[in-house]
Design a protein around this motif. Sequence first.
Motif, short mmCIF file in Angstrom:
data_model
loop_
_atom_site.label_atom_id
_atom_site.label_comp_id
_atom_site.label_asym_id
_atom_site.label_seq_id
_atom_site.Cartn_x
_atom_site.Cartn_y
_atom_site.Cartn_z
N GLY A 21 5.25 1.63 4.97
CA GLY A 21 3.99 0.90 4.82
C GLY A 21 2.81 1.83 4.62
O GLY A 21 1.94 1.58 3.78
N VAL A 22 2.79 2.92 5.38
CA VAL A 22 1.70 3.90 5.24
C VAL A 22 1.76 4.55 3.87
O VAL A 22 0.73 4.71 3.19
N ILE A 26 -1.11 4.42 0.86
CA ILE A 26 -1.69 5.61 0.25
C ILE A 26 -1.52 5.58 -1.25
O ILE A 26 -2.46 5.86 -2.00
N VAL A 27 -0.33 5.23 -1.72
CA VAL A 27 -0.08 5.16 -3.16
C VAL A 27 -0.96 4.09 -3.80
O VAL A 27 -1.52 4.30 -4.89
N SER A 28 -1.11 2.97 -3.15
CA SER A 28 -1.96 1.90 -3.67
C SER A 28 -3.41 2.35 -3.78
O SER A 28 -4.09 2.07 -4.77
N ALA A 29 -3.90 3.05 -2.78
CA ALA A 29 -5.28 3.53 -2.81
C ALA A 29 -5.48 4.55 -3.92
O ALA A 29 -6.48 4.51 -4.65
N ILE A 30 -4.54 5.48 -4.08
CA ILE A 30 -4.63 6.49 -5.14
C ILE A 30 -4.60 5.81 -6.51
O ILE A 30 -5.38 6.16 -7.40
#
Length: 67
Positions: A21-22, A26-30
């Motif tokens: 999930g973390v 992170i990938v979604s934010a990037i």
Amino acid sequence: MGSVFSAIGRGINAIISAIAGVIMTIVSAITTVIVTIFDVIMDILCCRCCGSRRRSFRGRRRGAATY
């Protein structure tokens, strides 16, 4: 004895799910940041290109109307 292994398995599953999930966050934010930067660059480029086209197109209309 089976309940002990089941509890350990559920604990490991919960830890792996939390880590996944973390990582996904992170990938979604990037990805969001990259897409936003790309959109801003494309908006700037399109405004410059379309702005010059619009000006020349309006100039042609005015010129055509005077003839």
